[in-house]
Design a protein around this motif. Structure first.
Motif, mmCIF file in Angstrom:
data_model
loop_
_atom_site.group_PDB
_atom_site.id
_atom_site.type_symbol
_atom_site.label_atom_id
_atom_site.label_comp_id
_atom_site.label_asym_id
_atom_site.label_seq_id
_atom_site.Cartn_x
_atom_site.Cartn_y
_atom_site.Cartn_z
ATOM 1 N N TYR A 89 0.874 -5.015 -6.525
ATOM 2 C CA TYR A 89 -0.216 -5.818 -5.972
ATOM 3 C C TYR A 89 -0.046 -5.955 -4.464
ATOM 4 O O TYR A 89 -1.002 -5.798 -3.695
ATOM 5 N N MET A 90 1.180 -6.203 -4.018
ATOM 6 C CA MET A 90 1.482 -6.298 -2.594
ATOM 7 C C MET A 90 1.171 -4.964 -1.896
ATOM 8 O O MET A 90 0.585 -4.940 -0.817
ATOM 9 N N GLU A 91 1.545 -3.858 -2.527
ATOM 10 C CA GLU A 91 1.268 -2.541 -1.958
ATOM 11 C C GLU A 91 -0.237 -2.282 -1.893
ATOM 12 O O GLU A 91 -0.732 -1.720 -0.910
ATOM 13 N N TYR A 92 -0.963 -2.677 -2.925
ATOM 14 C CA TYR A 92 -2.418 -2.516 -2.945
ATOM 15 C C TYR A 92 -3.067 -3.322 -1.823
ATOM 16 O O TYR A 92 -3.925 -2.821 -1.091
ATOM 17 N N LEU A 93 -2.658 -4.584 -1.664
ATOM 18 C CA LEU A 93 -3.210 -5.423 -0.599
ATOM 19 C C LEU A 93 -2.888 -4.857 0.787
ATOM 20 O O LEU A 93 -3.750 -4.825 1.673
ATOM 21 N N THR A 94 -1.668 -4.396 0.961
ATOM 22 C CA THR A 94 -1.269 -3.820 2.250
ATOM 23 C C THR A 94 -2.050 -2.546 2.537
ATOM 24 O O THR A 94 -2.528 -2.338 3.652
ATOM 25 N N GLY A 95 -2.169 -1.681 1.532
ATOM 26 C CA GLY A 95 -2.930 -0.448 1.717
ATOM 27 C C GLY A 95 -4.387 -0.722 2.031
ATOM 28 O O GLY A 95 -4.979 -0.067 2.900
ATOM 29 N N PHE A 97 -5.543 -3.400 3.490
ATOM 30 C CA PHE A 97 -5.564 -3.928 4.851
ATOM 31 C C PHE A 97 -5.451 -2.803 5.876
ATOM 32 O O PHE A 97 -6.200 -2.759 6.853
ATOM 33 N N LEU A 98 -4.508 -1.881 5.655
ATOM 34 C CA LEU A 98 -4.308 -0.778 6.599
ATOM 35 C C LEU A 98 -5.524 0.141 6.672
ATOM 36 O O LEU A 98 -5.819 0.710 7.723
ATOM 37 N N LEU A 99 -6.217 0.305 5.551
ATOM 38 C CA LEU A 99 -7.403 1.159 5.511
ATOM 39 C C LEU A 99 -8.680 0.411 5.894
ATOM 40 O O LEU A 99 -9.745 1.021 6.016
ATOM 41 N N GLY A 100 -8.602 -0.899 6.031
ATOM 42 C CA GLY A 100 -9.767 -1.702 6.367
ATOM 43 C C GLY A 100 -10.746 -1.831 5.210
ATOM 44 O O GLY A 100 -11.943 -1.993 5.415
ATOM 45 N N MET A 101 -10.227 -1.781 3.996
ATOM 46 C CA MET A 101 -11.070 -1.875 2.797
ATOM 47 C C MET A 101 -11.032 -3.294 2.242
ATOM 48 O O MET A 101 -10.058 -4.016 2.444
ATOM 49 N N GLU A 102 -12.083 -3.642 1.539
ATOM 50 C CA GLU A 102 -12.081 -4.926 0.845
ATOM 51 C C GLU A 102 -11.321 -4.769 -0.466
ATOM 52 O O GLU A 102 -11.372 -3.722 -1.100
ATOM 53 N N THR A 103 -10.621 -5.821 -0.856
ATOM 54 C CA THR A 103 -9.868 -5.771 -2.109
ATOM 55 C C THR A 103 -10.739 -6.256 -3.257
ATOM 56 O O THR A 103 -11.580 -7.132 -3.084
ATOM 57 N N SER A 104 -10.507 -5.659 -4.405
ATOM 58 C CA SER A 104 -11.190 -6.096 -5.624
ATOM 59 C C SER A 104 -10.359 -7.184 -6.266
ATOM 60 O O SER A 104 -9.130 -7.163 -6.176
ATOM 61 N N PRO A 105 -10.986 -8.138 -6.946
ATOM 62 C CA PRO A 105 -10.184 -9.108 -7.695
ATOM 63 C C PRO A 105 -9.419 -8.375 -8.803
ATOM 64 O O PRO A 105 -9.989 -7.569 -9.521
ATOM 65 N N VAL A 106 -8.151 -8.646 -8.884
ATOM 66 C CA VAL A 106 -7.276 -7.913 -9.803
ATOM 67 C C VAL A 106 -7.024 -8.727 -11.056
ATOM 68 O O VAL A 106 -6.764 -9.924 -10.992
ATOM 69 N N GLU A 107 -7.093 -8.061 -12.188
ATOM 70 C CA GLU A 107 -6.690 -8.638 -13.468
ATOM 71 C C GLU A 107 -5.499 -7.827 -13.965
ATOM 72 O O GLU A 107 -5.512 -6.615 -13.899
ATOM 73 N N TRP A 112 -8.450 -3.301 -17.234
ATOM 74 C CA TRP A 112 -8.933 -3.408 -15.859
ATOM 75 C C TRP A 112 -8.369 -2.290 -15.005
ATOM 76 O O TRP A 112 -9.073 -1.670 -14.217
ATOM 77 N N PHE A 113 -7.085 -2.025 -15.187
ATOM 78 C CA PHE A 113 -6.414 -0.993 -14.397
ATOM 79 C C PHE A 113 -7.039 0.382 -14.655
ATOM 80 O O PHE A 113 -7.318 1.124 -13.725
ATOM 81 N N SER A 114 -7.268 0.725 -15.927
ATOM 82 C CA SER A 114 -7.834 2.043 -16.241
ATOM 83 C C SER A 114 -9.268 2.178 -15.732
ATOM 84 O O SER A 114 -9.689 3.259 -15.333
ATOM 85 N N LYS A 115 -10.042 1.089 -15.703
ATOM 86 C CA LYS A 115 -11.419 1.134 -15.198
ATOM 87 C C LYS A 115 -11.462 1.258 -13.668
ATOM 88 O O LYS A 115 -12.372 1.870 -13.122
ATOM 89 N N ASN A 116 -10.486 0.670 -12.989
ATOM 90 C CA ASN A 116 -10.524 0.594 -11.528
ATOM 91 C C ASN A 116 -9.536 1.509 -10.822
ATOM 92 O O ASN A 116 -9.360 1.378 -9.609
ATOM 93 N N ILE A 117 -8.913 2.413 -11.528
ATOM 94 C CA ILE A 117 -7.897 3.276 -10.909
ATOM 95 C C ILE A 117 -8.481 4.073 -9.749
ATOM 96 O O ILE A 117 -7.819 4.292 -8.737
ATOM 97 N N GLY A 118 -9.711 4.502 -9.866
ATOM 98 C CA GLY A 118 -10.345 5.253 -8.779
ATOM 99 C C GLY A 118 -10.506 4.443 -7.512
ATOM 100 O O GLY A 118 -10.425 4.972 -6.401
ATOM 101 N N ASN A 119 -10.739 3.141 -7.649
ATOM 102 C CA ASN A 119 -10.938 2.267 -6.483
ATOM 103 C C ASN A 119 -9.619 1.833 -5.844
ATOM 104 O O ASN A 119 -9.584 1.562 -4.641
ATOM 105 N N ILE A 120 -8.578 1.718 -6.633
ATOM 106 C CA ILE A 120 -7.324 1.180 -6.087
ATOM 107 C C ILE A 120 -6.284 2.247 -5.802
ATOM 108 O O ILE A 120 -5.286 1.969 -5.154
ATOM 109 N N PHE A 121 -6.497 3.482 -6.248
ATOM 110 C CA PHE A 121 -5.486 4.533 -6.122
ATOM 111 C C PHE A 121 -5.091 4.785 -4.664
ATOM 112 O O PHE A 121 -3.910 4.760 -4.326
ATOM 113 N N ILE A 122 -6.052 5.036 -3.810
ATOM 114 C CA ILE A 122 -5.745 5.367 -2.413
ATOM 115 C C ILE A 122 -5.122 4.176 -1.682
ATOM 116 O O ILE A 122 -4.069 4.332 -1.046
#
Length: 167
Positions: A89-95, A97-107, A112-122
């Motif tokens: 989660y920390m890595e996702y938030l940092t990534g 932030f570094l990319l200037g992307m908005e974060t999705s609410p995480v469950e 949830w992870f399998s549905k959103n893997i495309g959005n959080i992978f990068i």
């Protein structure tokens, strides 16, 4: 203190017998400053990467460089089922932030992870790269600094002890 513990373990007759019995090169168990700090670096670098079989990844590095293998294996245990959600989660938030992307609410569910893997992978792997490189490099230099300070302190104690014995 930890340096002395490593030196005592390294001099152990049981360890020598074990390495001879299983034909393990002793440099992979070496307790020198360089070998320990490289082990910490490699172990932490791999620990931050979200992947299965991290210990196998540590072992796969053995042919390319020499390092203290038990230290590296123990460092990769820092990411375990209890710490992984917070780390990733920390890595996702940092990534993000570094990319200037908005974060999705995480469950914290597999669905949830399998549905959103495309959005959080990068963002996740950008954050992973950040923590793997900078976290392991920082730990490498901290171990070197602490080790050198320990050696200097021991040398000063020996010099101080020798002066007291002469008087």
């Amino acid at each position: 203190m930890i340096r002395k513990t490593f030196k005592n373990i390294n001099a152990s007759e049981k360890l020598k017998a074990f390495t001879q019995k299983y034909n393990i090169p002793t440099e992979y168990l070496s307790a020198s400053r360089k070998m320990v700090s490289k082990g910490v670096f490699i172990g932490l670098f791999i620990a931050f990467i979200p992947m299965p079989m991290q210990m196998l990844a540590v072992v796969s590095v053995i042919p390319f460089t020499k390092f203290n293998v038990p230290i590296a294996l123990s460092m990769c245990w820092l990411s375990n089922p209890f710490t992984m959600p917070a780390m990733y989660y920390m890595e996702y938030l940092t990534g993000s932030f570094l990319l200037g992307m908005e974060t999705s609410p995480v469950e914290m569910t597999l669905e949830w992870f399998s549905k959103n893997i495309g959005n959080i992978f990068i963002p996740l792997y950008v954050g992973t790269a950040f923590y793997s490189v900078f976290g392991s490099t920082l730990a490498y230099y901290i171990i070197n600094l602490l080790w050198r300070n320990s050696v200097i302190k021991d040398q000063e104690l020996r010099k101080g002890g020798n002066c007291k014995n002469k008087n």
